[in-house]
Design a protein around this motif. Structure first.
Motif, short mmCIF file in Angstrom:
data_model
loop_
_atom_site.label_atom_id
_atom_site.label_comp_id
_atom_site.label_asym_id
_atom_site.label_seq_id
_atom_site.Cartn_x
_atom_site.Cartn_y
_atom_site.Cartn_z
N ARG A 371 0.93 -1.28 -0.09
CA ARG A 371 0.09 -0.01 -0.05
C ARG A 371 0.97 1.15 0.10
NH1 ARG A 371 -5.31 0.72 1.18
NH2 ARG A 371 -5.54 -1.49 2.32
N THR A 372 1.91 1.39 1.00
CA THR A 372 2.74 2.30 0.87
C THR A 372 4.26 1.69 1.15
OG1 THR A 372 2.37 2.91 3.00
CG2 THR A 372 1.25 4.33 1.64
N LEU A 373 5.22 2.54 1.25
CA LEU A 373 6.74 2.00 1.71
C LEU A 373 6.75 2.23 3.06
CD1 LEU A 373 8.68 3.73 -1.22
CD2 LEU A 373 8.16 1.16 -0.89
N ASP A 374 7.02 1.06 3.67
CA ASP A 374 7.28 1.04 5.43
C ASP A 374 8.90 1.79 5.44
OD1 ASP A 374 6.58 0.34 8.04
OD2 ASP A 374 8.64 -0.37 7.87
N VAL A 375 8.95 2.82 6.01
CA VAL A 375 10.35 3.63 6.04
C VAL A 375 11.26 2.52 6.63
CG1 VAL A 375 11.54 5.68 6.87
CG2 VAL A 375 9.08 5.88 6.23
N ALA A 376 11.13 2.14 8.00
CA ALA A 376 11.99 1.27 8.38
C ALA A 376 12.51 -0.04 7.67
CB ALA A 376 11.50 0.99 9.79
N SER A 377 11.42 -0.51 7.01
CA SER A 377 11.63 -1.65 6.34
C SER A 377 12.69 -1.44 5.23
CB SER A 377 10.30 -2.45 5.99
OG SER A 377 9.81 -2.75 7.29
N VAL A 378 12.23 -0.48 4.50
CA VAL A 378 13.06 -0.05 3.34
C VAL A 378 14.50 0.07 3.78
CG1 VAL A 378 13.03 1.61 1.38
CG2 VAL A 378 10.80 0.49 1.86
N ARG A 379 14.49 0.75 4.59
CA ARG A 379 16.08 0.99 5.30
C ARG A 379 16.61 -0.41 5.36
NH1 ARG A 379 20.50 3.47 4.68
NH2 ARG A 379 19.46 5.47 4.84
N LYS A 380 16.32 -1.13 6.30
CA LYS A 380 16.80 -2.48 6.51
C LYS A 380 16.98 -3.36 5.24
CE LYS A 380 14.61 -2.95 11.18
NZ LYS A 380 13.66 -3.56 11.88
N LEU A 381 15.87 -3.29 4.44
CA LEU A 381 16.05 -3.78 3.01
C LEU A 381 17.51 -3.35 2.21
CD1 LEU A 381 15.27 -5.76 0.53
CD2 LEU A 381 13.57 -3.82 -0.12
N PHE A 382 17.39 -2.01 1.96
CA PHE A 382 18.80 -1.37 1.54
C PHE A 382 20.15 -2.04 2.05
CE2 PHE A 382 21.71 1.84 0.81
CZ PHE A 382 21.73 2.08 -0.50
N ASP A 383 20.12 -1.84 3.63
CA ASP A 383 21.33 -2.12 4.25
C ASP A 383 21.70 -3.65 3.87
OD1 ASP A 383 21.56 0.35 4.99
OD2 ASP A 383 20.84 -0.14 6.94
N SER A 384 20.57 -4.46 4.00
CA SER A 384 20.66 -5.86 3.79
C SER A 384 21.03 -6.16 2.22
CB SER A 384 19.57 -6.71 4.19
OG SER A 384 19.65 -7.91 3.80
N TYR A 385 20.46 -5.45 1.49
CA TYR A 385 20.78 -5.62 -0.04
C TYR A 385 22.51 -5.34 -0.33
CZ TYR A 385 21.53 -4.32 -4.99
OH TYR A 385 21.97 -4.09 -6.44
N GLY A 386 22.92 -4.03 0.28
CA GLY A 386 24.10 -3.84 0.24
C GLY A 386 25.32 -4.92 0.81
N SER A 387 24.82 -5.46 1.81
CA SER A 387 25.50 -6.67 2.56
C SER A 387 25.64 -7.81 1.70
CB SER A 387 25.20 -6.71 3.87
OG SER A 387 25.15 -5.77 4.68
N PHE A 388 24.58 -8.26 0.99
CA PHE A 388 24.42 -9.45 0.48
C PHE A 388 25.19 -9.14 -0.87
CE2 PHE A 388 22.68 -11.44 -3.16
CZ PHE A 388 22.70 -12.90 -3.03
N VAL A 389 25.19 -8.11 -1.50
CA VAL A 389 25.98 -7.85 -2.60
C VAL A 389 27.47 -8.05 -2.26
CG1 VAL A 389 26.65 -6.48 -4.45
CG2 VAL A 389 24.28 -6.97 -4.05
N LYS A 390 27.97 -7.60 -1.58
CA LYS A 390 29.44 -7.50 -0.68
C LYS A 390 29.86 -8.93 -0.74
CE LYS A 390 30.18 -2.77 0.58
NZ LYS A 390 30.44 -2.01 1.78
#
Length: 519
Positions: A371-390
């Protein structure tokens, strides 16, 4: 007619998993007889047919995604609807699996059930014809690039997908999301009639006045019922002389919270002409994640600029409150231009969507709606994405995409208008796309994407009580109700139509509708 020779059929090349079955050889012999004129009962022409000995076979059967992809040991390239009809009658009589390919971009892992099949390659069905009433009739293999170009040239528009190389018909069958949906509804909402070949070779037309129940199902669940040879759509006059505002922006990672909050302010009553693609991808030179926003507005530049200015850099804060979540936006770059409708898809997102048309990579994608973007979850997703790629640089081509398109014209139609079941439940389409070529990273990529899909699907974060999944993006592990709707009447209607139009389950590769109402 068959102009190619059916050459040696003993052992197939490595692009196939097995030699032809006895029944398949029998059908090939029938095709040969028809080609050579020795079968007195054969009065209809049949398609060009190629075995794996053909030098182009591997190239012609490689799909956009090779993840859990179908495999083939014959290719048919029909030239007429009659040829498709004749071929399907033969295949169904001999229980030989077949699969129609238009654009070749369907990537659901459910396609993996199709093995050692006959590819019905629809490339000759790429015609685009404008009619006196401004409707447009489109062949089953016409791609969005050609359709958009012709629409622009005719001064018309229609909701189309964002990727130029996707087949327009395949996208429509699942509903047909696109940047103009806020103005005109889904691609399938503009469908006025359709011609198709059923499993046994029967050719039918479907519209509001002919086979109306089938017509209803083809708009949202259409991969289940037949091979589409032509679709006719209503089109709409272009606004602003067909010119669209396109802005591509890059931001610092510290801007993420403010960006998300700004995007969320636009979603309620979203301007029908506004479309956003919010993307996380990796800079391959540094393996650092990038925060990217593509903003497209189907209207005047002055009006579009008001939206773009919402994402301009704000005054930086200093001291203890600076950094993540500090309330600032720092835009590192912006490239804004006016682009005509015919060139928009190539220009948007800096051309990266078009660049992604290359075939042959693994594309393991999980999806959900929000429905909308959950701010805290999007932050966790972004940080997790960066860690995953590294940790997994072999998957550095992977990305996260939030499609945030207008909903006004989509939601304006009744819930039962078509088989598409998500009106009012698709503010944001979220795609977690794991892209790689080396299977050494496959398990890690699947686990990471699966976990995050499940996290974002939870009602607290998605904002929806039930999981809602756009059929064209679905992974295939979701409950079918999440794809086709939870209402009992929907399930009964779709199952009844499946039994009527595909009773032997030949069209079973794309989120197959069961023959019993137990789903």
């Amino acid at each position: 007619m068959l102009t190619s020779l059916l050459i040696q059929l003993g052992t197939l090349a490595v692009t196939s998993l097995a030699a032809p079955t006895d029944s398949k050889v029998s059908v090939i012999e029938q095709l040969q007889k028809r080609q050579n004129g020795t079968d007195s009962t054969a009065v209809l022409s049949l398609p060009h047919i190629y075995t794996s000995d053909w030098p182009q076979f591997a190239n012609e059967t490689t799909r956009w995604s090779t993840y859990s992809a179908p495999t083939f040991d014959l290719i048919l390239i029909p030239e007429t609807e009659e040829e498709i009809s004749n071929a399907l009658a033969l295949f169904s009589q001999n229980s030989i699996p077949f699969f129609a390919q238009g654009g070749g971009h369907g990537y659901s892992p459910t396609l993996g059930v199709i093995q050692n099949a006959v590819m019905v390659k629809m490339e000759r069905f790429n015609q685009i014809r404008f009619n006196d009433d401004h409707s447009v009739s489109v062949g089953g293999a016409a791609r969005f690039r050609d359709l958009v170009s012709d629409l622009y040239g005719a001064g018309r528009e229609l909701t189309v997908g964002s990727c130029v190389c996707v087949g327009s018909t395949g996208a429509m069958l699942g509903g047909g999301h696109g940047r103009l949906q806020g103005k005109h509804g889904l691609t399938s909402d503009a469908l006025r009639s359709i011609r198709m070949v059923l499993w046994n070779g029967t050719v039918v037309e479907a519209s509001e006045s002919a086979n109306s129940d089938l017509f209803w199902a083809m708009r949202g669940a259409g991969h289940n019922f037949g091979i589409v040879t032509e679709s006719t759509y209503e089109t709409y006059p272009q606004e602003n002389n067909g010119m669209h505002y396109n802005a591509d922006m890059v931001f610092t990672s510290d801007s993420l919270e403010s960006l998300v909050k700004t995007i969320n302010t636009l979603i309620p009553n979203q301007d029908p002409a506004l479309a956003l693609d919010f993307i996380f991808f990796t800079d391959p030179s540094t393996l650092t994640p990038v925060v990217y926003l593509n903003l497209v507005y189907a209207g005047p530049q002055a009006r579009a600029q008001r939206y773009a200015d919402l994402f301009a850099s704000t005054k930086k804060r200093s001291g203890a409150n600076s950094g993540k979540g500090s309330g600032k936006i720092e835009r590192l770059s912006v490239n804004a231009t006016m682009v005509n409708f015919g060139q928009l898809n190539d220009a948007a997102a800096g051309g990266t969507i078009t660049a992604a048309c290359a075939t042959g990579s693994r594309q393991n994608t999980y999806t959900t709606t929000m429905r909308t973007l959950d701010v805290a979850s999007v932050r966790k997703l972004f940080d997790s994405y960066g860690s995953f790629v590294k940790q997994n640089p072999l998957a550095a081509g992977s990305l996260v995409l939030f499609e945030i398109f207008g909903q006004k014209a989509v939601d304006a139609r009744p819930d039962n208008y078509t088989a598409y079941p998500h009106r009012g439940f698709s503010n944001i389409l979220t795609l977690i796309e794991m892209i790689y070529t080396d299977d050494a990273v496959a398990d890690a990529a699947d686990a990471w994407a699966h976990q995050w899909r499940d996290t974002l699907t939870s009602p607290r974060i998605s904002g929806y009580k039930q999981q809602r999944v756009y059929e064209n993006y679905a992974h295939g592990d979701e409950p079918l109700g999440s794809i086709y709707g939870f209402e009992r009447w929907r399930k009964e209607k779709l199952t009844s139509l499946k039994n009527a139009f595909d009773p032997n389950d030949f069209f079973n590769g794309y989120h197959n509708i069961p023959h019993e109402v137990n789903w």
